[in-house]
Design a protein around this motif. Structure first.
Motif, PDB file in Angstrom:
ATOM      1  N   ILE A   1       0.880  12.873   3.446  1.00  0.00           N
ATOM      2  CA  ILE A   1       0.332  11.700   4.140  1.00  0.00           C
ATOM      3  C   ILE A   1      -0.368  10.780   3.139  1.00  0.00           C
ATOM      4  CG2 ILE A   1      -1.311  10.931   5.899  1.00  0.00           C
ATOM      5  CD1 ILE A   1      -0.877  13.549   7.348  1.00  0.00           C
ATOM      6  N   THR A   2      -1.112  11.384   2.232  1.00  0.00           N
ATOM      7  CA  THR A   2      -1.831  10.592   1.228  1.00  0.00           C
ATOM      8  C   THR A   2      -0.828   9.825   0.352  1.00  0.00           C
ATOM      9  OG1 THR A   2      -3.306  12.482   1.197  1.00  0.00           O
ATOM     10  CG2 THR A   2      -3.777  10.738  -0.363  1.00  0.00           C
TER      11      THR A   2
ATOM     12  N   GLU B   1       2.150   9.001   1.144  1.00  0.00           N
ATOM     13  CA  GLU B   1       2.790   8.003   2.007  1.00  0.00           C
ATOM     14  C   GLU B   1       1.932   6.731   2.058  1.00  0.00           C
ATOM     15  OE1 GLU B   1       4.321   9.509   5.964  1.00  0.00           O
ATOM     16  OE2 GLU B   1       2.780   8.115   6.626  1.00  0.00           O
ATOM     17  N   PHE B   2       0.600   6.934   2.197  1.00  0.00           N
ATOM     18  CA  PHE B   2      -0.327   5.807   2.256  1.00  0.00           C
ATOM     19  C   PHE B   2      -0.300   5.035   0.937  1.00  0.00           C
ATOM     20  CE2 PHE B   2      -4.609   4.045   1.525  1.00  0.00           C
ATOM     21  CZ  PHE B   2      -4.747   3.247   2.658  1.00  0.00           C
TER      22      PHE B   2
ATOM     23  N   LYS C   1       3.108   3.273   0.625  1.00  0.00           N
ATOM     24  CA  LYS C   1       3.340   2.225   1.636  1.00  0.00           C
ATOM     25  C   LYS C   1       2.378   1.051   1.479  1.00  0.00           C
ATOM     26  CE  LYS C   1       4.028   1.824   6.606  1.00  0.00           C
ATOM     27  NZ  LYS C   1       3.815   2.505   7.873  1.00  0.00           N
TER      28      LYS C   1
ATOM     29  N   LEU D   1      -0.863   0.957  -0.894  1.00  0.00           N
ATOM     30  CA  LEU D   1      -1.562   0.617  -2.141  1.00  0.00           C
ATOM     31  C   LEU D   1      -0.604  -0.016  -3.151  1.00  0.00           C
ATOM     32  CD1 LEU D   1      -4.150   3.476  -2.622  1.00  0.00           C
ATOM     33  CD2 LEU D   1      -4.209   1.472  -1.163  1.00  0.00           C
TER      34      LEU D   1
END
Lengths: 511, 58
Positions: free
Chosen positions: A433-434, A436-437, A440, A442
């Motif tokens: 998830i990190t 992905e963030f 997507k 940063l």
């Protein structure tokens, strides 16, 4: 000589009045008096009142007056447990010493205490435990309410225009408040009327009463009620808890939009007569966007044309050589998004970000585990209570029926706690998830910008561009203030073999 | 969460922090905090909302 006694019973929750808790307390005290050969002369029943303070309990105050009258000749006050008498050591001792002056003693019928120094100490300890239990319960309730609030649910009394979906607390658990079909349209209409600026609060109240407000509420509407409703951000979806000074986004359905609320609030609560709603969300670059020629921040203004409004950033410095350069907000934002799409945080920022995320996640997991342990200890306590009910039944304090009733209550509490426990999930942190963030958002700051609200956009603007974006005379947006924590994305594109146009010259970066 | 100091940041970054001034590191930390807050308050929260089908709030 036969001694006169009085009985004091109390329940703190109004829901307990109808079950036989008060009856059980009374019966136990009566049996105790009978066994001693005392005469019960009066019973004081305190219904739905907490034992935290003496002054908030009318029956206890009456009891003290009654017991201290010489002609009543009272020797003892019987209570089921000391926590029925007081859950506040200081208040309890004051009441006991006052009664003692008139030779009236307080006796707990289920706890062994006497007038000896050891007995008095035991009594004080029991009252202290009652106080401790109260305070711990209070803390727990506060924590639970805050947690519920942070989830976007309203833990307090429903604001006018809303109602709970079901009758009981258990059924409403985890559910947002819903619109009250009879009241919600009246409130919505009131906000619409208020935002016109034509009516004052008294006139609005009159109009609400014409819509039969009084039929659905305890009183008719007046200017105070209107003032209170207008002051609540709850109606457009933002919740504010005064006692904690905290805001949260509610999951309930708003009655009005933010714009209408702001207008009504400014006109009638803050009494800004010339208030014109200025939708700051339309101008996220306001304050940061400066005229390149004079360095002055550009002002914002809507302009009417072709039956619709157009929004602009504009240099209004009369001495500026730009002759009042004006750029349409959509065009400005498009250019700004291009700049954002061409930069990304440096690798070291990503590394620090990952470290922070995982540390915080660890902390969340630890807190969750603590919460589970707390519930488990509460369950254990309730199981002990079950055992003590069994003992009380064996020793004849409870009849079988009473014991069943009490056990049912405790079992229900255990069930609720078990549900609460199963609701808590330990979410292990997820590197995917990190990642992905990061990938997507940063590495695509323009996408991140799109999903942020105004305050967060401004925070990002300040961090990335030190709060300065420039608009040239030929309506080009550029910046020369890139934070050293960011870099151009060119290199990344080159690595991937993509054809990324150089933004440096065109957009005026000086990295 | 305990505050991330410049010293600690240097430890985490190791060789990546070489030739980076304290001032720059301070800015890196501030930006990392901003991103972390966005991650927890927006991203994680929205993921949860999407999965539990909660109503939208403007």
């Amino acid at each position: 000589m036969e001694k006169n006694v009085i009985i004091y019973t109390r329940v703190s929750d109004p829901s307990q009045i109808d079950n036989n808790s008060l009856g059980t307390q009374e019966q136990t005290c009566r049996k105790f008096a009978e066994s001693k050969g005392w005469r019960v002369v009066r019973i004081f029943r305190e219904e739905g009142v907490s034992a935290k303070f003496v002054h908030t309990r009318p029956q206890l105050r009456e009891l003290i007056t009654f017991a201290t009258k010489k002609q009543n000749n009272i020797s003892f006050v019987l209570v089921y447990k000391f926590d029925r008498f007081s859950r506040n050591l200081e208040d309890g001792l004051i009441a006991i010493s006052l009664l003692a002056k008139y030779k009236v003693s307080v006796i707990s019928t289920t706890e062994t205490t006497d007038e000896s120094p050891m007995g008095t100490a035991m009594r004080n300890i029991m009252m202290t435990l009652g106080q401790l239990d109260n305070e711990l319960k209070g803390e727990r309730v506060k924590d639970n309410m805050q947690a519920v609030f942070k989830k976007g649910l309203w833990p307090f009394k429903c604001p006018i225009g809303y109602k709970r979906q079901f009758k009981t607390k258990e059924e409403n658990k985890g559910l947002p408040v819903v619109k009250d079909p009879s009241m919600a349209p009246i409130i919505t209409q009131m906000f619409k009327n208020a935002s016109t600026g034509i009516y004052n609060k008294t006139q609005l109240a009159k109009m609400m009463n014409l819509d039969n407000f009084g039929d659905h509420y305890i009183t008719k509407a007046d200017h105070k009620i209107v003032h209170n409703i207008l002051s609540k951000t709850f109606y457009y979806g933002r919740m504010y808890a005064k006692k904690w000074d905290e805001y949260a986004v509610g999951v309930h359905e708003p009655l009005i939009d933010e714009q209408t609320w702001q207008k009504a609030y400014h006109l009638l609560v803050l009494k800004k007569k010339n208030y014109r709603f200025h939708d700051t969300d339309l101008y996220p670059l306001k304050g940061a966007l400066k005229c390149e020629s004079c360095g002055h921040p550009m002002t914002t203004s809507p302009s009417k044309g072709m039956n619709e409004l157009f929004y602009y950033y504009e240099c209004k410095n009369k001495d500026c050589s730009c002759n009042g350069v004006r750029i349409n907000v959509d065009k400005a934002h498009e250019q700004f998004a291009k700049i954002l799409s061409q930069i990304k945080p440096k690798q070291r920022v990503i590394k620090l970000f990952e470290h922070m995320v995982f540390s915080e996640w660890d902390q969340i997991i630890e807190e969750t585990k603590r919460g589970i342990k707390q519930i488990e200890s509460q369950i254990a306590k309730q199981k002990e209570e079950l055992k003590s009910i069994r003992k009380a039944t064996d020793s004849g304090i409870y009849t079988v029926e009473q014991a069943k009733e009490e056990a049912l209550k405790v079992n229900k509490e255990i069930d609720l706690l078990s549900i609460e426990k199963s609701d808590i999930k330990i979410e292990k942190y997820d590197a995917i998830i990190t990642k992905e963030f990061i990938e997507k958002f940063l590495n695509n700051l323009d996408l991140l910008w799109d999903v942020l609200d105004l305050p967060k956009r401004q925070a990002l603007l300040n961090k990335v561009f030190m709060g300065t974006i420039l608009c040239s005379e030929n309506k080009q947006i550029r910046t020369d203030q890139l934070s050293p924590s960011f870099e151009l994305i060119e290199a990344l594109g080159a690595e991937k073999g993509e054809n990324v146009p150089s933004p440096r010259i065109e957009l005026g970066f000086k990295v | 969460m305990e505050e991330l100091t410049i010293k600690k940041a240097r430890q985490i970054l190791g060789t990546d922090a070489k030739q980076v001034s304290d001032e720059e590191l301070k800015q890196d930390i501030e930006i990392a905090i901003l991103f972390k807050d966005l991650f927890f308050n927006n991203y994680i929260k929205n993921r949860k909302r999407a999965s539990t089908d909660r109503p939208n709030v403007p």
